[in-house]
Design a protein around this motif. Structure first.
Motif, PDB file in Angstrom:
ATOM      1  N   ILE A 290       6.460   0.899  -1.585  1.00  0.00           N
ATOM      2  CA  ILE A 290       7.797   0.907  -2.214  1.00  0.00           C
ATOM      3  C   ILE A 290       8.208   2.315  -2.624  1.00  0.00           C
ATOM      4  N   GLY A 291       7.430   3.301  -2.261  1.00  0.00           N
ATOM      5  CA  GLY A 291       7.813   4.675  -2.580  1.00  0.00           C
ATOM      6  C   GLY A 291       6.597   5.573  -2.636  1.00  0.00           C
TER       7      GLY A 291
ATOM      8  N   SER B 232       0.845  -1.198   0.000  1.00  0.00           N
ATOM      9  CA  SER B 232       0.000   0.000   0.000  1.00  0.00           C
ATOM     10  C   SER B 232       0.878   1.245   0.000  1.00  0.00           C
TER      11      SER B 232
ATOM     12  N   LEU C 211       0.643   3.194  -7.594  1.00  0.00           N
ATOM     13  CA  LEU C 211       0.593   2.234  -8.705  1.00  0.00           C
ATOM     14  C   LEU C 211      -0.828   1.690  -8.821  1.00  0.00           C
TER      15      LEU C 211
ATOM     16  N   TYR D  38       4.557   7.118  -4.506  1.00  0.00           N
ATOM     17  CA  TYR D  38       3.837   7.247  -5.771  1.00  0.00           C
ATOM     18  C   TYR D  38       2.786   6.150  -5.762  1.00  0.00           C
TER      19      TYR D  38
HETATM   20  N1  ADE Z   1       0.098  -0.019  -4.319  1.00  0.00           N
HETATM   21  C1  ADE Z   1      -0.070   1.074  -5.069  1.00  0.00           C
HETATM   22  N2  ADE Z   1       0.962   1.886  -4.979  1.00  0.00           N
HETATM   23  C2  ADE Z   1       1.860   1.291  -4.122  1.00  0.00           C
HETATM   24  C3  ADE Z   1       3.126   1.641  -3.622  1.00  0.00           C
HETATM   25  N3  ADE Z   1       3.726   2.777  -3.947  1.00  0.00           N
HETATM   26  N4  ADE Z   1       3.734   0.793  -2.785  1.00  0.00           N
HETATM   27  C4  ADE Z   1       3.119  -0.347  -2.418  1.00  0.00           C
HETATM   28  N5  ADE Z   1       1.930  -0.730  -2.857  1.00  0.00           N
HETATM   29  C5  ADE Z   1       1.275   0.070  -3.701  1.00  0.00           C
END
Ligand code: ADE
Length: 304
Positions: free
Chosen positions: A168-169, A123, A173, A171
């Motif tokens: 993971i950062g 997330s 996804l 932004y």
């Molecule tokens: N799901 C959507 N964006 C994400 C992110 N940046 N890191 C981990 N899960 C995600």
């Protein structure tokens, strides 16, 4: 180390991780990655796994039931894997034909209490994944990863699984599959037996909080650019010193934020080198500012 990924796109995860070095680690048995298709566990006759949010709002929320049942299947699988790895081939006949998931029965089979695995929910709101976090997670035997989609996941199932949110950062996804693959890649290379000697994880970026020194390979001259002389000298102590100093310099120039922790790992000589370097970099910056001002003034509008 075993990864159990709960996802709506199992083929995406499996294709990714079965490639390159992680794929080799899987073949060698150093890691395993199993993908669980959340849709396989929905009780909805149309195969639905998401619904509108209570209270209104846009988008759909992944429902608790399919995820919870998928998680139960993961727990059962983890237990089976533990039992299988503890049993000698001759013991197999003692195992019950069909295991209903009761922990007492499993303990009787393999003689070990099933501990709760760490559950990670991918997330953008979570703790940001970095090398230190990867090192922490690489110590686990089992990691369960939940890949979200849509507007999120019903909060109750996250609470029930005691899921840790991981990002993971900063932004957003479209889903958690790529983050799960990124994490599996990064964690796997810390697991013994995944990297070959040639790809050793020992000297590299972020070890000691320093960025890696520059690398060169044949030929000695490429497009008039020569390999630094010290690397051709065969003098190992000088090469090591040069590389360390390059790491320090690159960290100062590219990622000064890392230096706060990195200085704790530097020797007295290296700290002195860093102080001198800081002066040099500060002077360079002053010169650059002066050059920029000089460039601006000739064509500057009135009033400067
Ligand atoms: N799901 C959507 N964006 C994400 C992110 N940046 N890191 C981990 N899960 C995600």
């Amino acid at each position: 180390m075993n990864f159990y990924v709960m996802t709506l796109f199992p083929e995406m995860v499996l294709q990714g991780v079965n490639t390159s070095i992680t794929g080799r680690g899987i073949k060698a048995g150093a890691i395993s990655v199993e993908a669980f298709h959340i849709r396989d566990y929905t009780l909805d006759k149309h195969g639905k796994t998401e619904d509108a949010p209570y209270g209104g709002g846009v988008g759909l929320v992944m429902q608790a039931q399919p995820i919870w049942d998928c998680y139960q299947a993961v727990l059962k699988r983890i237990e089976e894997n533990h039992c299988a790895s503890e049993q000698t081939p001759g013991d197999q006949s003692d195992a019950p034909e069909d295991n209903d998931g009761s922990s007492q029965e499993q303990m009787a089979v393999c003689g070990r209490a099933p501990g709760k695995p760490r559950v990670l929910y991918m997330s953008p709101q979570g703790r940001v994944f970095d090398q230190q976090f990867a090192e922490e997670l690489a110590k686990e035997e089992d990691l369960v990863m939940l890949c979200g989609h849509y507007e999120g996941v019903d909060e109750r199932v996250l609470e029930l699984m005691d899921a840790e949110e991981v990002s993971i950062g900063d932004y957003v996804l479209t889903g958690g599959e790529l983050p799960a693959m990124v994490m599996i890649d990064c964690i796997s290379r810390l697991v013994p037996g995944v990297l070959g000697k040639i790809e050793s994880a020992e000297v590299e970026t972020f070890t000691d909080h320093l960025i890696e020194y520059p690398q060169y390979s044949r030929p000695e001259v490429f497009m008039d650019k020569r390999v630094p002389e010290v690397l051709l000298s065969g003098h190992h102590a000088n090469v090591d010193k040069w590389r360390r100093e390059q790491s320090i310099e690159r960290t100062l120039r590219k990622r000064p934020d890392l230096l706060e922790t990195a200085v704790l790992t530097l020797s007295k000589k290296e700290l002195k080198f860093l102080d001198e370097l800081k002066l040099r970099v500060a002077m360079e910056e002053q010169e650059e500012d002066a050059d920029e001002e000089e460039e601006l003034i000739p064509g500057a509008p009135d009033g400067i």
